[in-house]
Design a protein around this motif. Structure first.
Motif, mmCIF file in Angstrom:
data_model
loop_
_atom_site.group_PDB
_atom_site.id
_atom_site.type_symbol
_atom_site.label_atom_id
_atom_site.label_comp_id
_atom_site.label_asym_id
_atom_site.label_seq_id
_atom_site.Cartn_x
_atom_site.Cartn_y
_atom_site.Cartn_z
ATOM 1 N N ASN A 148 0.651 -1.124 -0.029
ATOM 2 C CA ASN A 148 0.032 -0.087 0.080
ATOM 3 C C ASN A 148 0.849 1.407 -0.047
ATOM 4 N N LEU A 149 1.243 1.755 -1.215
ATOM 5 C CA LEU A 149 1.970 2.911 -1.468
ATOM 6 C C LEU A 149 1.242 3.635 -2.315
ATOM 7 N N PRO A 150 1.605 5.083 -2.379
ATOM 8 C CA PRO A 150 1.026 6.022 -3.546
ATOM 9 C C PRO A 150 1.835 6.018 -4.745
ATOM 10 N N TYR A 151 1.774 5.043 -5.580
ATOM 11 C CA TYR A 151 2.431 4.745 -6.673
ATOM 12 C C TYR A 151 1.852 5.890 -7.635
ATOM 13 N N THR A 152 2.944 6.386 -8.460
ATOM 14 C CA THR A 152 2.372 7.097 -9.686
ATOM 15 C C THR A 152 2.328 6.271 -10.992
ATOM 16 N N GLU A 153 1.839 6.921 -11.907
ATOM 17 C CA GLU A 153 1.558 5.964 -13.146
ATOM 18 C C GLU A 153 2.980 5.804 -13.908
#
Length: 136
Positions: free
Chosen positions: A98-103
């Motif tokens: 659960n991480l805030p991945y960029t595209e």
């Protein structure tokens, strides 16, 4: 110098030793091919090797780009074919931490899978399906 040494134990079982580390593993022929299925089969190891290689390459990307991918999980499904007996299809699905991945990060991680050395070494006729489960 050898990478791995093997000793046939009988009953379609082989003990393998990683020369550098001394780590051992055992393979067994699968039940559907005259074995007892007591351990990984050689084709199980191929499937596992593909997933672990790709996971390691993704972790390397993460290390180089500030993403701690600890806890990343994968499920591997191997589908066999006959005449000749071979792995016909590999399906690997990763569940990502659960991480805030960029595209861009998602694309880079997916690219890492397809460029890992084991994935690149598989026969081109083998179907390879990969999937990612990203956090919501």
């Amino acid at each position: 110098m050898a990478t791995v040494t093997l000793t046939y134990q009988g009953d379609l079982r082989v003990e393998c030793v990683h020369v550098e580390s001394g780590a051992t593993l055992v393979t067994d022929a699968p039940k559907d091919n005259n074995g007892q299925g007591r351990a990984f089969s050689p084709t199980d190891l191929c499937a596992t090797s593909t997933a672990t290689c790709a996971t390691t390459i993704m972790a390397m990307y993460g290390n180089n780009h500030g993403l701690d991918l600890k806890g990343m999980k994968a499920e591997v499904t191997k589908v066999m074919a006959a005449n000749p007996r071979r792995i016909a299809r590999l399906e690997i699905a990763w569940t990502m931490p659960n991480l805030p991945y960029t595209e861009n990060q998602k694309a880079a991680l997916e690219h890492a899978v397809r460029t890992c050395p084991v994935f690149a070494s598989l026969h081109p006729d083998m179907e390879k399906h990969v999937a990612f489960h990203w956090p919501a």
